[in-house]
Design a protein around this motif. Structure first.
Motif, PDB file in Angstrom:
ATOM      1  N   ARG A  19      -2.099 -35.202   2.010  1.00  0.00           N
ATOM      2  CA  ARG A  19      -1.146 -36.189   2.276  1.00  0.00           C
ATOM      3  C   ARG A  19      -0.196 -36.517   1.206  1.00  0.00           C
ATOM      4  O   ARG A  19       0.973 -36.964   1.023  1.00  0.00           O
ATOM      5  N   THR A  20      -0.838 -36.841  -0.142  1.00  0.00           N
ATOM      6  CA  THR A  20      -0.365 -37.548  -1.325  1.00  0.00           C
ATOM      7  C   THR A  20       0.332 -36.334  -2.190  1.00  0.00           C
ATOM      8  O   THR A  20       1.111 -36.890  -2.906  1.00  0.00           O
ATOM      9  N   ALA A  21       0.280 -35.365  -1.916  1.00  0.00           N
ATOM     10  CA  ALA A  21       0.557 -34.077  -2.898  1.00  0.00           C
ATOM     11  C   ALA A  21       2.108 -34.120  -2.514  1.00  0.00           C
ATOM     12  O   ALA A  21       2.911 -34.091  -3.441  1.00  0.00           O
ATOM     13  N   PRO A  22       2.542 -34.208  -1.242  1.00  0.00           N
ATOM     14  CA  PRO A  22       4.315 -34.142  -1.299  1.00  0.00           C
ATOM     15  C   PRO A  22       4.879 -35.333  -1.800  1.00  0.00           C
ATOM     16  O   PRO A  22       5.776 -35.307  -2.007  1.00  0.00           O
ATOM     17  N   LEU A  23       4.222 -36.571  -1.677  1.00  0.00           N
ATOM     18  CA  LEU A  23       4.638 -37.697  -2.112  1.00  0.00           C
ATOM     19  C   LEU A  23       4.667 -37.780  -3.594  1.00  0.00           C
ATOM     20  O   LEU A  23       5.570 -38.410  -4.250  1.00  0.00           O
TER      21      LEU A  23
ATOM     22  N   ALA B 192       8.158 -38.501  -8.739  1.00  0.00           N
ATOM     23  CA  ALA B 192       8.834 -38.084  -9.992  1.00  0.00           C
ATOM     24  C   ALA B 192      10.550 -38.162  -9.575  1.00  0.00           C
ATOM     25  O   ALA B 192      11.190 -38.895 -10.283  1.00  0.00           O
ATOM     26  N   ALA B 193      10.853 -37.830  -8.482  1.00  0.00           N
ATOM     27  CA  ALA B 193      12.375 -37.869  -8.172  1.00  0.00           C
ATOM     28  C   ALA B 193      12.630 -39.596  -8.013  1.00  0.00           C
ATOM     29  O   ALA B 193      13.912 -39.714  -8.474  1.00  0.00           O
ATOM     30  N   PHE B 194      11.915 -40.236  -7.768  1.00  0.00           N
ATOM     31  CA  PHE B 194      12.352 -41.770  -7.564  1.00  0.00           C
ATOM     32  C   PHE B 194      12.378 -42.523  -8.925  1.00  0.00           C
ATOM     33  O   PHE B 194      13.575 -42.937  -9.142  1.00  0.00           O
ATOM     34  N   ILE B 195      11.500 -42.290  -9.817  1.00  0.00           N
ATOM     35  CA  ILE B 195      11.609 -42.469 -11.232  1.00  0.00           C
ATOM     36  C   ILE B 195      12.923 -41.864 -11.776  1.00  0.00           C
ATOM     37  O   ILE B 195      13.362 -42.620 -12.611  1.00  0.00           O
ATOM     38  N   PHE B 196      13.082 -40.666 -11.704  1.00  0.00           N
ATOM     39  CA  PHE B 196      14.238 -40.147 -12.189  1.00  0.00           C
ATOM     40  C   PHE B 196      15.527 -41.051 -11.720  1.00  0.00           C
ATOM     41  O   PHE B 196      16.320 -41.504 -12.638  1.00  0.00           O
TER      42      PHE B 196
ATOM     43  N   ARG C  67       5.673 -38.027   6.552  1.00  0.00           N
ATOM     44  CA  ARG C  67       6.920 -37.476   6.422  1.00  0.00           C
ATOM     45  C   ARG C  67       8.056 -38.701   6.564  1.00  0.00           C
ATOM     46  O   ARG C  67       9.049 -38.295   5.900  1.00  0.00           O
ATOM     47  N   ARG C  68       7.946 -39.363   7.371  1.00  0.00           N
ATOM     48  CA  ARG C  68       8.580 -40.800   7.305  1.00  0.00           C
ATOM     49  C   ARG C  68       9.191 -41.444   6.093  1.00  0.00           C
ATOM     50  O   ARG C  68      10.256 -41.557   5.611  1.00  0.00           O
ATOM     51  N   LEU C  69       7.983 -41.849   5.631  1.00  0.00           N
ATOM     52  CA  LEU C  69       8.033 -42.187   4.318  1.00  0.00           C
ATOM     53  C   LEU C  69       8.739 -41.430   3.134  1.00  0.00           C
ATOM     54  O   LEU C  69       9.634 -41.749   2.401  1.00  0.00           O
ATOM     55  N   TRP C  70       8.432 -39.971   3.250  1.00  0.00           N
ATOM     56  CA  TRP C  70       9.044 -39.004   2.407  1.00  0.00           C
ATOM     57  C   TRP C  70      10.500 -39.067   2.512  1.00  0.00           C
ATOM     58  O   TRP C  70      11.183 -38.936   1.473  1.00  0.00           O
TER      59      TRP C  70
ATOM     60  N   PHE D 160       3.044 -29.971  -7.907  1.00  0.00           N
ATOM     61  CA  PHE D 160       1.881 -30.551  -7.245  1.00  0.00           C
ATOM     62  C   PHE D 160       1.445 -29.954  -6.061  1.00  0.00           C
ATOM     63  O   PHE D 160       0.242 -29.857  -5.716  1.00  0.00           O
ATOM     64  N   TRP D 161       2.260 -28.963  -5.587  1.00  0.00           N
ATOM     65  CA  TRP D 161       1.679 -28.117  -4.449  1.00  0.00           C
ATOM     66  C   TRP D 161       0.698 -26.952  -5.305  1.00  0.00           C
ATOM     67  O   TRP D 161      -0.388 -26.735  -4.630  1.00  0.00           O
ATOM     68  N   ALA D 162       0.725 -26.372  -6.389  1.00  0.00           N
ATOM     69  CA  ALA D 162       0.235 -25.781  -6.839  1.00  0.00           C
ATOM     70  C   ALA D 162      -1.103 -26.138  -7.426  1.00  0.00           C
ATOM     71  O   ALA D 162      -2.047 -25.577  -7.179  1.00  0.00           O
ATOM     72  N   VAL D 163      -0.938 -27.503  -7.738  1.00  0.00           N
ATOM     73  CA  VAL D 163      -2.119 -28.308  -8.088  1.00  0.00           C
ATOM     74  C   VAL D 163      -3.350 -28.276  -6.987  1.00  0.00           C
ATOM     75  O   VAL D 163      -4.420 -28.242  -6.848  1.00  0.00           O
ATOM     76  N   ARG D 164      -2.530 -28.700  -5.961  1.00  0.00           N
ATOM     77  CA  ARG D 164      -3.421 -28.935  -4.699  1.00  0.00           C
ATOM     78  C   ARG D 164      -3.961 -27.706  -4.325  1.00  0.00           C
ATOM     79  O   ARG D 164      -5.090 -27.496  -3.609  1.00  0.00           O
TER      80      ARG D 164
END
Length: 375
Positions: free
Chosen positions: A38-42, A47-51, A266-269, A351-355
């Motif tokens: 759940r959290t890996a996609p977020l 990161a994008a939101f911080i940018f 997905r909706r939150l994302w 993050f996909w690779a880390v997960r």
């Protein structure tokens, strides 16, 4: 607070780079424990939101502006190790694509803006939530205080690095007073943005906020005609997400059907991504044009006398504008959209690779069964 090339000498820049590399390596290992399906996609979205929000400089004093650093926001939303990686991805994208923050100073920037802000804010945050009542309001209040303190802490860290490796001869006392003073004001803006964002996510999906874990209502099991709290281990997150395990057996239920953990993010994302695109592509045009806290202090006290030209100064996206597009609004907005897209793509890939590494390490290579499992 992006440090450009030339502020810090080579030996100290190299040392900061080693510290930053070590912190990133430790964070990559730690993030395996924080990230799940759940959290890996977020994390890439964070990161994008911080940018995007970093493009929104806000005025804090006459002729001075500030912007979000993001360490507290990332740490509380997705965890401290993942938070360091989120901010590091942002700084890397800004340095390479937009000539914002020196490349030789990348280690300094990661150390100050990613590591210090995350460690200070999350340590303070955890201390506060332990002594305050376990409510959503307490999480929001703790978030505000942690974010507020993290900004002058970063300013103090930069001052310490400058005291050791600064390239100009400036009284360190004046630098310290000016940096901490202006960044206390910037910290207020950081605290407001961070608390509002974390509060908004908690309001709709508290189960996805790392710092709010334990606040959601526990799963209820009907035993002997009475509802009792299920043991935490009774509902593995992976099983809930997959739609197996708890919630499928007879006699289970929460009173509202599907467990919270089974709900898709997905909706939150999607909402978060659209918000980031709007902020970077449209709202950023109205951001303050005044220099930020570090730029103002550097200009006032002569720290910037030996600033070097950025290695990516000829980038087609340098200074957050698209080359050969004369309309400032269109150029800046398009650059912001490209930046958000690039950051979410790179961050999500990391993050996909880390997960995936986490999932691989949780499976026995010889039997394919979960390590430690005896099912």
């Amino acid at each position: 607070m992006h440090v450009p090339d030339g502020f810090i000498d080579v030996p100290v820049s190299v040392a900061a780079g080693v510290v930053a590399a070590g912190a990133v390596a430790v964070s990559l290992r730690g993030a395996r424990r924080e990230l799940d399906e759940r959290t890996a996609p977020l994390a890439g979205l964070v990161a994008a939101f911080i940018f995007a929000v970093q493009m929104l400089n806000f005025p804090v004093a006459a002729g001075t502006s500030g912007h979000l650093l993001g360490g507290a926001l990332a740490a509380i939303l997705v965890g401290p190790y993942t938070g360091v990686l989120c901010v590091s991805v942002v700084l890397l994208m800004q340095g390479i694509l937009f000539a914002d923050g020196g490349l030789t100073a990348l280690g300094v920037n990661i150390t100050v803006m990613a590591v210090v802000t995350t460690v200070v804010s999350y340590t303070l945050f955890r201390g506060l939530v332990k002594v305050l009542p376990r409510t959503r309001r307490s999480v929001t209040v703790s978030t505000f205080v942690a974010a507020l303190v993290s900004v002058p802490a970063a300013a103090l860290a930069f001052t310490g690095i400058y005291a050791v490796g600064g390239t100009t001869d400036v009284p360190i006392g004046k630098v310290l007073t000016a940096m901490v003073g202006v960044h206390l004001l910037i910290g207020i803006g950081e605290a407001v943005i961070t608390a509002l964002t974390v509060g908004a996510v908690i309001a709709v999906r508290p189960d996805l906020v790392h710092g709010a874990r334990g606040l959601t209502a526990p799963l209820k099991l009907r035993v002997g005609g009475e509802l009792v709290d299920a043991a935490p281990a009774a509902v593995p997150v992976a099983a809930a997400v997959a739609g197996t395990g708890a919630g499928t057996g007879a006699g289970t239920g929460t009173g509202a059907g599907t467990p919270v953990a089974a709900r898709s993010p997905r909706r939150l994302w999607a909402t978060g991504l659209v918000t980031a695109l709007v902020l970077a592509g449209f709202v950023s045009f109205y951001a303050s044009a005044s220099p930020d806290g570090l730029e103002k202090v550097a200009a006032d006290h002569g720290i910037d006398r030996k600033t070097e030209e950025h290695a990516s100064a000829d980038s087609p996206l340098a200074d957050y504008g698209v080359e050969d597009i004369s309309d400032a609004r269109l150029s800046g907005g398009l650059a912001g959209v490209i930046g958000v897209g690039a950051t979410v793509a790179v961050g999500s890939g990391v993050f996909w690779a880390v997960r995936r590494r986490r999932n691989g390490s949780a499976v026995s290579p010889s039997t394919g069964s979960a390590v430690g499992g005896n099912a």
